[in-house]
Every structure is written in C-alpha cells, then in structure tokens.
Design an enzyme around this catalytic site. Structure first.
Site, mmCIF file in Angstrom:
data_model
loop_
_atom_site.group_PDB
_atom_site.id
_atom_site.type_symbol
_atom_site.label_atom_id
_atom_site.label_comp_id
_atom_site.label_asym_id
_atom_site.label_seq_id
_atom_site.Cartn_x
_atom_site.Cartn_y
_atom_site.Cartn_z
ATOM 1 N N TRP A 353 0.814 -1.209 0.000
ATOM 2 C CA TRP A 353 0.000 0.000 0.000
ATOM 3 C C TRP A 353 0.849 1.262 0.000
ATOM 4 O O TRP A 353 0.318 2.369 -0.071
ATOM 5 C CB TRP A 353 -0.942 0.004 1.214
ATOM 6 C CG TRP A 353 -0.292 0.321 2.539
ATOM 7 C CD1 TRP A 353 0.910 -0.108 2.990
ATOM 8 C CD2 TRP A 353 -0.848 1.142 3.582
ATOM 9 N NE1 TRP A 353 1.159 0.368 4.252
ATOM 10 C CE2 TRP A 353 0.096 1.144 4.643
ATOM 11 C CE3 TRP A 353 -2.025 1.860 3.729
ATOM 12 C CZ2 TRP A 353 -0.117 1.845 5.832
ATOM 13 C CZ3 TRP A 353 -2.228 2.549 4.917
ATOM 14 C CH2 TRP A 353 -1.293 2.545 5.950
ATOM 15 N N ASP A 354 2.179 1.109 0.078
ATOM 16 C CA ASP A 354 3.075 2.260 0.171
ATOM 17 C C ASP A 354 2.901 3.231 -0.992
ATOM 18 O O ASP A 354 3.260 4.410 -0.883
ATOM 19 C CB ASP A 354 4.535 1.790 0.222
ATOM 20 C CG ASP A 354 4.806 0.875 1.403
ATOM 21 O OD1 ASP A 354 4.168 -0.199 1.455
ATOM 22 O OD2 ASP A 354 5.629 1.216 2.260
ATOM 23 N N GLU A 492 -0.885 -3.587 12.204
ATOM 24 C CA GLU A 492 -0.117 -4.833 12.031
ATOM 25 C C GLU A 492 0.288 -5.509 13.343
ATOM 26 O O GLU A 492 0.725 -6.653 13.317
ATOM 27 C CB GLU A 492 1.147 -4.623 11.171
ATOM 28 C CG GLU A 492 0.843 -4.294 9.721
ATOM 29 C CD GLU A 492 2.085 -4.263 8.857
ATOM 30 O OE1 GLU A 492 3.146 -3.849 9.359
ATOM 31 O OE2 GLU A 492 1.993 -4.642 7.685
ATOM 32 N N LYS A 612 1.916 -0.487 16.054
ATOM 33 C CA LYS A 612 3.196 -0.419 15.361
ATOM 34 C C LYS A 612 3.318 0.897 14.605
ATOM 35 O O LYS A 612 4.387 1.502 14.529
ATOM 36 C CB LYS A 612 3.308 -1.595 14.387
ATOM 37 C CG LYS A 612 4.544 -1.576 13.499
ATOM 38 C CD LYS A 612 4.491 -2.738 12.519
ATOM 39 C CE LYS A 612 5.670 -2.704 11.553
ATOM 40 N NZ LYS A 612 5.594 -3.803 10.565
ATOM 41 N N GLN A 613 2.203 1.326 14.014
ATOM 42 C CA GLN A 613 2.184 2.537 13.202
ATOM 43 C C GLN A 613 0.761 3.086 13.194
ATOM 44 O O GLN A 613 -0.153 2.484 13.764
ATOM 45 C CB GLN A 613 2.628 2.229 11.775
ATOM 46 C CG GLN A 613 1.763 1.202 11.069
ATOM 47 C CD GLN A 613 2.302 0.811 9.718
ATOM 48 O OE1 GLN A 613 2.792 1.641 8.978
ATOM 49 N NE2 GLN A 613 2.228 -0.478 9.388
#
Length: 800
Positions: A353-354, A492, A612-613
């Site tokens: 998805w980056d 994640e 995580k993010q």
C-alpha cells in the site's frame, strides 16, 4: 552533507550495506548497488542488479510446510572492473591498507564516485578512483570508470573487466533459509570486442542479457587494443595489460547494456544488448546526456528549502531515490512501485500500500508515471476478481503483497529474529490495500482531470473495489449497522483477539470509515462519466440499481466503535490491557519492534493497546477535518475537533513507530496542534534511511514510501495544500525551522505551477498556457482567484 551531495569519509565495513543502499543508482528500468571492483557476496560488498518487475518464484520447505517465495531477482553483476600489479593479487579493498577513503553520491547529476588512496602488501601506494552512473537518458545503459594513479611505483598492470552470473538473493539475512538461486546462465562469451552474459530465471523464464564494452586509455590518450578473453562456468571477462610509470594515470571505461525478453521492439535480448553497447557513444557523451536528463527531472521535482540545510539535502536525496525507482523510463512497462525500491531484496521487491504515500509526489511532477503504475493494478484486475470469488466475496480483492501475477504474495510464515522462531502470518487480511488503490485512482483524477483514464480503467478499478468492500460488510440487526469482520488494520500489531482461534478483527475504524469513502466516490465516478459510457460500464460490470442502493445503505449505517471519547481502533480495543511502556523502554531501549520483543518473551501484541504505526490516525492523514465531520455526520455519529484532538493524543501515546511510515502520519496530524513535536517527527522520518534508525533495515533496501512521504509533507502539509475539484487551496503554516520553501507542481492542464512560501507571503505563478486554456484557480484561506497563464499573484500572510 551539502544540498546536492551525500558524502562518506572513511571506510567502515559494518556500514557499507547501508551506504550501498543509499548510493544505489537506477533509472526506472533497472538499478544497481554494490561496491564496484571488489563486489562479491561476502555479506559486506554484496552486489545487486535489479530489473524493474523482474520476479521469479521458488519453493522452500520451512516449518514443515512448502513455502513459495516470489522474489525480485538479483541479476548478473556488471560491476567487476579490477586490476593487479606485476602479477600480484587482484585488488580488493579489504586486502590493502587504506590511507584515505571518500565516497560521494552526486544527487543532482546521478553519479557515484569512490576515491581510495591505498598501500598494497608490497608497499606500493596508489590512488584508485571509481566513477559510475546508470543512464537516465537511455534506460538500457550504464557506465563505470576506473582510474589508477601510481604514487611511487611503475610496473605492469593487468585489468580485468567481467560480467558475473554467479549471483543469488542473499541480501536479507532473515531470508537465508529461503531458496535463493533464481537464474541459470544461457550464454557467457565474447562477441568481437564485446562481452555477453545472458541468463534466464528458473521459473518465470525471464531472459536478461548484459553486454559490456571496455576501453583502456593511458595518459597519452592512446588506446590499448590487446585483450584476452577469460571464460568460466559463471563469468566472462576481458583482461588487458599495460605498462605504467609513476606519473601515468590509467583510465578504464566500461559501457554496459542491459536488456530483457520483455522489452518492446526487440527480436532477442542478447542480440539487442550487443547492438546497444556497440552503438553507444563514449563515456563522456553518455554522461552528458544522463546529466541533461536529470536536469529535466529536477526542473519538475526540485524542492528548495531555506533555513534547514540538512532537511533540504535529505529531501533532495529522497526525491532522487523515488525517481530512480519510477521515472519517465517506467512508462510503458508493466511494473508497480515496490515498497523498498529496486534497491535491495527486503520485502522481496513486492508492491504494498506504500504507493499511497508515493503517488502524491509523482502526481505533481510526472502524472504519466502514476498512470503507468495504476495500470499495473488494472492489468491484474482479473486476478483480483478471481481472488475475491475464491474467498466468497464480490468485486476485486487485490493482494496485500503483489508481484508479477497479482496473486497474493504475503508470507504464510515469518521469522522473528529475536526468538529464531517461524510464526504464522495473517498479514494477507489487510484488505485496506484495496482502499489505497481506490484512493490513488481518485487522487490521480483530482490532480490531472484525466477523464479518459477514468473511463478506460480508473472507474472499473474503483467500482470493483467498492463492490468487494461492500461484500465484506454484513448487517447487524441488533445494532442496525453494517460491520466488517475478519480483517487487519494498518497497525499490524493486532492480527486477532487474545486467545482467538482464528485471526482477524471486527470493525477496524480505518477500514470501515474509508470503505464508506470508497462507496461514495465510486458513485461519484459513475456520475462523472458520459451517459453512454456509464451505461456501458454498468452493463459490463452488471451493476444493478439494487447494488447501488446497498452501497448507499452501507455508507449511511457503517459501524464505528468509540471509547472514552475517542475512535476505537477496532471493536473491543478498549478491553485490551495497557502496556508498561516505561518498563519496556528501560529494559530494551529500542522498542520500535515490540511485536518481536513480546513474542520472544512468550507474549503477544494482540493483548495490549498499542500500535506499530498509525491506524486510526490514517483517517486524519488522508481526509480533512471537514471531510471527516461530513462522513461521521452521514453515519450519525457525533464528531468534532475535540474528538480529533483526543483521538490523536490517545494513539500517539500508544505507538511504537515500528514502521518508518508511522512518523510521516503522526507528523502530518500534529502539524497544526503541536508544531514542535510535528517537526521532531518529520526530522526523524527524514533520518529513517540516512541514519538507518531501525538498526539494519536500510541495508536491505531503502524505504521508498517514507522517502516520498517526507517530500509530500513539505509539499502539502507545510503549504496546507488541498485539491477540491478544479481549485488548489492553500492554508500555509511553515515550521519555525524553515524560512522559505519553493517548488513546482502540476494541476490539471497547468504544468509547472510555481509555489513560493515564506512566513509572511505566498506567491503563486501560473505557467504560460495556450490561448483558450482554462485559468488556474487558487484558493487561499477562503478566497478564490483565477490566474491567467504567465501571471503571478502574491498573498499577504503577515496579518494572520
């Protein structure tokens, strides 16, 4: 570090993998990293040449199961160009005494130079200079130059220039147990004064050829024509000899052509490579063309920042690496944009998805590249439809990790280096990758106004993704709401609920809210199409009025959970335990990868309120406050700026930033409420690769999404730029650390709109346009003005 130069002084073997990744050279067709003459597979100087989209599949037996890995293939090494003196050992940097070492990446010109002053085991002192580039002007060409200058000796010098097919994928230590030998040699021979190396991948049967031409020139500019051919089972080389005096400098130039069986207008890649290298002009002329091509790119993409010199340099470096991965040379090729560039083997070269973080930069400088990368997704629509059907859904379900075919390439097991255990992996449940693709389609249209693209491809992508997301939703009569279960969010760290037998979460807020956004915009796309095309597409995709009514219902009754005045990351998030962050920081120091730490302790991140993010906060990254208030009002949930502030504060305190993308999002959402912390996170994001803040991941491949994301932060967050149909809106707020920002961008028919921002003034210059072209519409803090081509408008910000 100057604005256009990344320089390393001193040779540090333990840092070479990171340096080689950061000094990778590429052109959108292929990229090469490695040390040069002494390139080998010793774990320090590991060479890599990666063809854009060049994948191969192998099977490995791991943890009592057959694991398929489709990898970005490391193709033959064209870098070896070395020498020996008076029949001694061939030069290798680890075998000599280094008196001085400099490595310089010229960001503006796209060249890499290493200068080594050394003493060999016979006491001879020499100055060795390597210079190379991968041509941005001709995507099939690269060049390497060696200059050897004796400082206190004379003698016979042998030079060896070779092409080496003994390569494998060993660039990521944690993949060591995976099968890694992807190519087999087909041809290794000399063709006249040209070397030819041709290989084929073992499963995908992709053929790649390299042809090399080597010229040796002494100080009197007399070419030396004697050469010997040396062939082995895995390489082919030319060896040449020349006598040098102490005041003579030996210069060797190697021109290389890289071709593949996928190239257009090519009968056979080996023949094509030999022809290309034979026709190629000399090194200096190729270099001049290459620099000119980079000049053209910088005219579109350059960003000038004053007041923060290191930030300015790193932003240029980040733009440089994005353009080495995907450039105008990419147009017409069937490739996506990999999360780690073509700079290494991390994530095996897969597309995630980056691209959501990368496309905004490309949209504003080279939208034709974005369209090519969107076509990569469209070309795999059939596979995505089949994946949805096989899973019991409708529409098109694109994979979390994509490679050559578009099938799901996410690993089924992954290695935790902290424990040494192979663990089940459920990351394929990150269905939000489909949201990213739909969002990218819409954003491309917003920038370009390209309705032809919508009609041909974009609308199909968005509609089929909307259909898939709608099929994920189920109606809960008790709540009178639609729910989405069995998914993972961007976080994640949470694959499922504690003690649950099956992975997956219910009502991930990001997935649910953005599903509503997709359903709304799918209908908008239909309405943008001409009536005839709208009818054709509805007939082709069998979209009924009942289905459109269902989308409408879901978009008004989607479930979003809340707790304590904040958006819940997923249903039941508030029932998880709190982590003792201070204790873990004191014990481990670096806790970016809490998932690995906790698993090694026999625990799991599934049990805790942590991330995580950015997950929920992705909503505030992609959508404005006004857009979010509109969506939540549509859903019937109260939502104000207080909800936003409380939600940001809540999750910021519970995020470990285990992904480099995390700091991008957090810096963005704090840009107006906490400028000091926003700047700190922005600087940390800038340093992700140049300082290798994750402790070794940069050496496996740079983080392309983070690189592009930092540039996008400067472009859109610092300027407050938002696109609404045909108007570019600005609400500037420069960080205190920056005194001036200048850039160019594209909006609709206007190429090269100049934006200059200081603390007290915003200047917009419209490029010259043909007669009859639409005016450039600019909105600044509530006021819309229309600029004729070739005119400039200043907006006073001092009173704000």
């Amino acid at each position: 570090m100057s604005e256009w130069v990344l320089r390393y002084d001193g040779y540090e073997p333990e840092q070479e993998a990171v340096r080689e990744a950061l000094c990778t050279l590429g052109n959108g067709y292929f990229a090469t990293r490695g040390a040069g003459a002494e390139a080998n597979a010793d774990g320090v100087h590991y060479p890599g040449t990666y063809l854009a989209g060049g994948y191969n599949r192998l099977v490995t037996r791991i943890a009592d199961r057959d694991v398929e890995n489709e990898d970005l293939v490391n193709f033959p090494n064209w870098l070896p160009l070395t020498f020996r003196i008076d029949g001694g050992e061939w030069f290798h940097i680890d075998d000599v005494e280094i008196e001085r070492y400099h490595a310089t990446l010229d960001i503006r010109r796209g060249t890499f130079v290493r200068r080594i002053r050394m003493r060999d085991d016979a006491g001879r002192r020499s100055l060795v200079t390597y210079r190379r580039f991968v041509s941005m002007a001709d995507p099939h060409l690269a060049a390497l130059e060696l200059t050897l200058s004796p400082l206190d000796w004379s003698g016979r010098v042998d030079v060896r220039s070779s092409l080496d097919a003994q390569v494998s994928n060993h660039g990521v230590q944690r993949y060591a147990e995976l099968a890694s030998d992807h190519v087999r040699p087909l041809a290794l021979r000399a063709v006249g004064e040209t070397l030819l190396c041709k290989v084929e991948t073992t499963q995908s049967e992709l053929r790649v050829a390299m042809a090399a031409r080597t010229d040796v020139v002494n100080s009197d500019d007399q070419r030396h024509h004697e050469r010997r051919v040396v062939e082995t089972t895995h390489s082919v080389a030319h060896e040449l000899s020349i006598d040098l005096a102490p005041d003579q400098a030996l210069t060797v130039r190697k021109i290389v052509a890289v071709t593949s069986s996928r190239d257009h207008a090519s009968a056979e890649c080996g023949i094509d490579a030999c022809a290309r290298v034979a026709r190629a002009r000399d090194y200096d002329e190729l270099l001049a063309d290459h620099v000119l091509a980079w000049d053209r790119l910088w005219a579109r993409f350059r960003m000038t920042i004053e007041g923060a010199d290191r930030a300015a340099t790193i932003l240029n470096l980040h733009i440089f690496h994005v353009l080495q991965t995907v450039s105008p040379n990419t147009v017409g090729h069937d490739v996506g944009v990999p999360a780690r560039g073509w700079h290494g083997e991390a994530y095996r070269g897969h597309v995630f998805w980056d691209e959501m973080f990368i496309f905004p930069l490309l949209n504003r400088g080279s939208p034709e590249v974005t369209r090519t990368l969107l076509h990569y997704r469209f070309s795999r629509l059939r596979e995505a439809r089949e994946a949805a059907r096989a899973a019991g859904y409708s529409g098109a379900m694109f994979p979390w990790q994509s490679g050559s075919s578009g099938r799901e390439e996410a690993q089924v097991v992954h290695l935790n280096p902290a424990s040494g255990r192979w663990l089940p992996d459920a990351s394929h449940l990150q269905r939000h990758v489909n949201i990213a693709i739909a969002y990218n389609v819409w954003q491309y249209h917003q920038v370009t106004g390209d309705r032809d693209y919508l009609s041909l491809e974009g609308a199909q992508l968005l509609l089929e993704i909307a259909r898939f997301l709608a099929s994920l939703a189920t109606y809960n009569r008790g709540l009178d709401r639609y729910e989405i279960t069995g998914v993972m969010g961007p976080d994640e760290y949470h694959e499922g609920y504690p003690s649950a037998q099956e992975p997956g979460l219910a009502n991930n807020a990001y997935t649910n809210v953005m599903t509503v956004w997709v359903l709304i915009h799918a209908r908008r796309v239909l309405d943008l199409l001409p009536p005839q095309r709208q009818t054709e597409l509805r007939d082709q995709l069998r979209i009924t009025q009942d289905e459109l009514d269902l989308w409408q219902a879901i978009s008004r009754k989607m479930r979003v959970a809340f707790h304590d005045g904040v958006i819940s990351q997923f249903e039941g998030y508030d029932q998880l335990e709190e982590l003792d962050w201070d204790w873990y920081r004191e014990r481990y120091g670096d806790i970016q990868r809490l998932d690995r730490i906790l698993e090694a302790e026999g625990d799991s991140t599934d049990r805790y309120r942590l991330s995580k993010q950015a997950d929920v906060l992705m909503l505030f990254y992609l959508l404005s406050q006004d857009q979010l208030e509109e969506l939540f009002d549509r859903l019937g949930y109260p939502f104000t700026d207080k909800t936003t502030a409380a939600t940001i504060e809540y999750y910021l305190a519970r995020t470990s930033h285990g992904s480099t993308l995390s700091r991008i999002v957090h810096s963005w959402v704090l840009a107006r409420s906490d400028r000091a912390q926003s700047w700190r996170l922005f600087v940390e994001a800038l340093e992700s690769d140049v300082a290798d803040i994750q402790g070794g991941t940069t050496g496996e491949g740079i983080h392309l999404g983070t690189m592009a994301g930092t540039v996008d932060l400067a472009q859109r967050s610092f300027t407050g730029m938002v696109l609404r149909d045909d108007v570019i809106w600005f609400d500037p707020l420069l960080p205190d650390e920056i005194s001036r920002l200048e850039m160019r961008l594209r909006h609709r028919a206007h190429l090269g709109v100049r934006v200059e921002l200081t603390r007290d003034r915003l200047t917009i210059s419209a490029p010259s346009t043909p007669d009859g072209a639409p005016l450039l519409k600019v909105g600044v803090r509530g006021e819309i003005v229309a600029l004729d081509g070739g005119t400039t408008r200043h907006f006073d910000l001092a009173s704000e």
